[in-house]
Write a protein that holds these residues in place. Structure first.
Motif, PDB file in Angstrom:
ATOM      1  N   GLU A   1      33.114   7.465  18.791  1.00  0.00           N
ATOM      2  CA  GLU A   1      33.011   8.871  19.144  1.00  0.00           C
ATOM      3  C   GLU A   1      33.047   9.831  17.934  1.00  0.00           C
ATOM      4  N   GLU A   2      33.551   9.359  16.779  1.00  0.00           N
ATOM      5  CA  GLU A   2      33.620  10.235  15.610  1.00  0.00           C
ATOM      6  C   GLU A   2      32.827   9.713  14.420  1.00  0.00           C
ATOM      7  N   GLU A   3      33.087   8.464  14.085  1.00  0.00           N
ATOM      8  CA  GLU A   3      32.484   7.901  12.878  1.00  0.00           C
ATOM      9  C   GLU A   3      30.996   7.626  13.057  1.00  0.00           C
ATOM     10  N   ASP A   4      30.575   7.084  14.233  1.00  0.00           N
ATOM     11  CA  ASP A   4      29.148   6.737  14.427  1.00  0.00           C
ATOM     12  C   ASP A   4      28.736   7.017  15.881  1.00  0.00           C
ATOM     13  N   PRO A   5      28.619   8.284  16.238  1.00  0.00           N
ATOM     14  CA  PRO A   5      28.304   8.638  17.643  1.00  0.00           C
ATOM     15  C   PRO A   5      26.815   8.483  18.018  1.00  0.00           C
ATOM     16  N   ALA A   6      25.959   8.038  17.069  1.00  0.00           N
ATOM     17  CA  ALA A   6      24.511   7.986  17.350  1.00  0.00           C
ATOM     18  C   ALA A   6      23.966   6.584  17.541  1.00  0.00           C
ATOM     19  N   SER A   7      24.607   5.569  16.997  1.00  0.00           N
ATOM     20  CA  SER A   7      24.070   4.193  17.055  1.00  0.00           C
ATOM     21  C   SER A   7      24.368   3.539  18.404  1.00  0.00           C
ATOM     22  N   SER A   8      23.440   2.645  18.794  1.00  0.00           N
ATOM     23  CA  SER A   8      23.685   1.819  19.987  1.00  0.00           C
ATOM     24  C   SER A   8      24.600   0.675  19.595  1.00  0.00           C
TER      25      SER A   8
END
Length: 850
Positions: free
Chosen positions: A64-71
């Motif tokens: 939710e914070e470090e990598d909210p865009a990757s699947s």
């Protein structure tokens, strides 16, 4: 892993939903089956992360914070449903994936995860590609625990659709030995025997401390039996009668015995059951009226047969009731097994009935009175006697048939033939020895001039079939058969046959001729020409009528349609010779098969008429005979034979002597042949009184002809006029209809009665119909027992053409909003003749209906 990667890839490739920016999938592997493989897992465009008890907060931070865009694929062995799960909200908006074996099974079969424990219980069953494939092939859309279990049992029993009735029958069909039953063994290995037996208990009320297939089959059979016999008569069998789900037991057994091939295994088992429960002891204590409708056990038929036979022996004259009993049993399962005995019994009853109607004696009036009584009534006794022996010969070693045979011989040979032949011989002696004629009765030697010649004068084509030794009663049956099997019109006539009643004279008498006579050697001359044999008769016919021909019937049968048309092309008069009866009867080694030869002859003659009609477009057909015959099955007594008279004879045979001497001979009729032939040799035919035979060396003595008995000299003449469909005067052959008479179309009880009506009486072109009747759902699944009606009643009174049947529905849940159907199906064609909609509203399915 390849299967898993493929499944995951497909999910990740699915288009993003409106609220989604990426795909998050939690892979839950509670059994830790893939912990070693997860580090090597690669899915294009997807990051793989492992979730443990120690990194839940970090995982939440990562997503939710470090990598909210990757699947992400988040692999875990944790239970994500716990309250202290840091990622509970993330799980809710993500997708959860299970890849343990059970989860894959649930996924592949589209079974709801709530059924996980049920599938897990039977995991061993699914651990096989073939079983898995068969399970999947059922195509079930909505699974319950019951449906999963039923489907597993159905696969193990190799059944195409899940059905417990079929499962149970398949298991029982294999063997009743539990240790040897292959399907029970499969249940034990890949299912659960306790669960199977619980299904059995629910299905048919089978409840025992120790379950066995043998006692189950006895339970099913006796419970089904109790449907048609009041339980107060079955107190000794109470342990085998279900307390609930009784209707299922009846329907199960009923479907089994009606199966076109499986019934044979049932028949084998049921014999064992009869012995195990000592059924004869039970049945023999029950009034017949209380079990006559019952089926299931073959002893029921044996008991009914014994009852009728003993009643006849005890001279109880309830003949109508005996016939009703026999006809009632025709629609029952074991009738075919006992058909020969029932048929023999039926004709024994008919003979007793005839005796009862004529107990005052056979008419002893003038010759014409005796003759007409024979063609109108007495001939029936010959037919009954013949039909008895046709049935007897199918099971001649049966002890009961041997008892019936004694009765039959006493009635036929001692009473009927004794009375009839005595009165006829007296009438002949006083009226016919000087002039062998009867006023108003056509003579056999006038056949051509009075019957055939008018057709020739009108340039009409005619077929004449002459069946050697076809006596009058056989001709009557042939005429009836032709009337019921063809659109043509068949009429029965008769002629007074020549004396002596032998082939050479009878055949000659039927030819076109001016004169008949014997030469000094006993040959029969037609207009001075030898008439013996087919070739001589053919020459005589061709010399008299242009465009005529004669054939042996076998030659016609051996030709194809084109050859027949070519052979008979342009012929106006065709004589066809048939000899099946005489060929068998006139041979000492085969004479006991005389009556079976008659049955064959009837088939052949019927087929011959159809060939003439269909292949040769024949319209006018006559079937007649050269003479009849006497036949008695029992060995003749010495009193049935007499020494031949010391007389100068031209010819001596079993039933006649030809001599130039003319004198009174004790015990014999001396018939002047001047009224039969030209008689240039001044011959007299001596024939023994009644049915007596001369004592001479030679062939058989039971089958004879040549004398002057009614059976020998009453010649049948069947005239058949072909009428094509639509032609004036033609009548189409139709089967009678069987219709439901009840007006209500609602069933409120699992056991119910319905009434049916045979709409027309059976006669001539209106022929019988046999139907099977049952209840079915919209998909055609049979929901009740199957009942049979044979609509062959010939009665004018409609009340005598009604049938009342009892039906029993399976114990299942019925939808009152759905339509069910009463099916009436013709058993010969398989066509549904009526499909009547019903609603079924049973409320709570009751076992107290029984």
């Amino acid at each position: 892993m390849g299967q898993i990667v493929s499944a995951l890839s497909d999910i990740f490739k699915e288009p993003l939903k409106e609220e989604e920016q990426r795909k998050l999938i939690f892979w839950v592997d509670k059994d830790q089956e893939f912990t070693e493989e997860i580090d090597e897992l690669v899915i294009e465009g997807v990051k793989v992360h492992s979730l443990t008890e120690k990194n839940q907060f970090y995982t939440k931070y990562l997503l939710e914070e470090e990598d909210p865009a990757s699947s992400y694929l988040i692999y875990t062995n944790l239970d994500l449903g716990t309250e202290d799960n840091w990622l509970a909200d993330t799980v809710l908006y993500s997708k959860t994936f299970y890849a343990d074996r059970i989860s894959l099974i649930l996924n592949d079969l589209h079974i709801d995860p709530s059924m996980r424990m049920t599938v897990k219980k039977y995991e061993r069953f699914f651990n096989n590609k073939d079983r898995f494939r068969k399970f999947a092939a059922f195509g079930i859309e909505s699974f319950t625990e019951e449906m999963i279990e039923l489907s597993i049992m159905s696969v193990l029993c190799n059944i195409k659709t899940p059905n417990f009735e079929d499962v149970l029958k398949t298991i029982l069909m294999d063997t009743l030995d539990d240790a040897e039953n292959k399907y029970l063994s499969l249940m034990e290995r890949f299912f659960d025997l306790k669960v199977f037996w619980s299904y059995v208990e629910n299905y048919c009320g089978y409840e025992r401390e120790v379950n066995t297939l043998k006692t189950l089959f006895i339970h099913l059979s006796v419970t089904a039996f109790s449907h048609s016999v009041d339980e107060k008569y079955l107190t000794g069998l109470t342990d085998f009668i279900a307390k609930r789900s009784k209707t299922n037991a009846l329907v199960f057994i009923d479907h089994w015995i009606h199966h076109k091939s499986d019934y044979s295994r049932f028949n084998d088992y049921i014999e064992m059951v009869e012995q195990e429960i000592n059924l004869p002891q039970t049945i023999n204590a029950i009034p017949l009226e209380k079990f006559k409708q019952a089926d299931i056990f073959p002893y029921i038929d044996r008991a009914i047969i014994i009852h009728i036979a003993n009643s006849l022996i005890e001279k109880l004259e309830d003949y109508e009731e005996y016939k009703k009993l026999i006809k009632l049993r025709r629609v029952k399962h074991y009738y075919e097994k006992y058909a020969a005995v029932y048929e023999a019994l039926f004709y024994t009853v008919k003979m007793h009935e005839f005796y009862n109607e004529h107990r005052q004696g056979i008419t002893g009036a003038q010759a014409i009175d005796v003759y007409e009584a024979y063609i109108n009534d007495y001939y029936k006794m010959d037919s009954y006697y013949r039909k008895f022996y046709v049935a007897y010969d199918e099971d001649a070693n049966h002890e009961l048939l041997k008892k019936l045979k004694e009765m039959v011989e006493n009635l036929y040979s001692n009473w009927f033939m004794g009375e009839l032949s005595m009165h006829w011989s007296q009438a002949v002696r006083s009226e016919m020895t000087a002039q062998w004629t009867l006023s108003g009765i056509q003579r056999q030697q006038d056949f051509y001039s009075s019957i055939i010649a008018p057709h020739m004068q009108n340039n009409e084509r005619v077929f004449v079939i002459i069946s050697d030794a076809m006596r009058y009663e056989v001709g009557v049956e042939l005429a009836e058969r032709l009337n019921s099997e063809t659109t043509g019109i068949s009429e029965m006539q008769n002629m007074l046959g020549v004396v002596p009643s032998v082939t050479k004279l009878g055949m000659a008498a039927l030819l076109p001729h001016r004169t008949l006579d014997f030469d000094k050697n006993g040959k029969v001359l037609v207009d001075g020409k030898d008439s013996a044999g087919l070739e001589n008769r053919k020459k005589i016919i061709e010399s008299k009528i242009e465009d005529s021909i004669a054939f042996n019937f076998r030659s016609v049968f051996s030709m194809n349609k084109a050859a027949r048309r070519e052979a008979f092309k342009g012929k106006k008069l065709i004589y066809l010779y048939h000899d099946t009866i005489d060929a068998v009867g006139d041979n000492a080694s085969t004479e006991t098969s005389t009556f079976n030869a008659v049955e064959t002859a009837l088939d052949e003659l019927s087929d011959l008429v159809k060939i003439i009609r269909d292949d040769l477009s024949g319209t006018n057909i006559y079937i007649t005979a050269d003479h009849g015959f006497l036949y008695q099955r029992d060995a003749l007594e010495e009193s049935d034979k007499i020494e031949k008279e010391a007389i100068e004879a031209l010819e001596i045979k079993r039933r006649y002597i030809l001599s130039k001497e003319k004198r009174d001979v004790s015990g014999q009729l001396a018939i002047d042949l001047t009224s039969v032939v030209e008689n240039e040799e001044h011959l007299t035919a001596y024939v023994p009184n009644a049915t007596i035979r001369y004592k001479i060396q030679g062939s058989g003595v039971n089958f004879v002809h040549g004398g002057a008995s009614l059976q020998e000299v009453v010649i049948p003449l069947v005239s058949f006029k072909n009428k094509r469909s639509g032609q004036r005067g033609s009548q189409a052959i139709r089967k009678v209809d069987i219709k439901l008479t009840n007006t209500t179309r609602k069933i409120t009880n699992s056991i119910f009665n319905l009434e049916f009506f045979q709409t027309e009486k059976v006669e001539d072109k209106m022929i019988p119909r046999k139907v099977m009747i049952y209840m079915a759902d919209e998909a055609g699944n049979i929901l009740s027992n199957e009942e049979t009606i044979i609509g062959d009643r010939p009665f004018d009174n409609p009340a005598d053409r009604t049938f009342k049947l009892r039906f029993v529905l399976k114990s299942i849940t019925y939808d009152r909003s759905k339509t069910y159907y009463l099916i009436i199906k013709d058993t010969e064609t398989g066509m549904v003749t009526d499909k009547i909609p019903f609603s079924i509203n049973l409320g709570i399915v009751s076992d107290f209906d029984f």
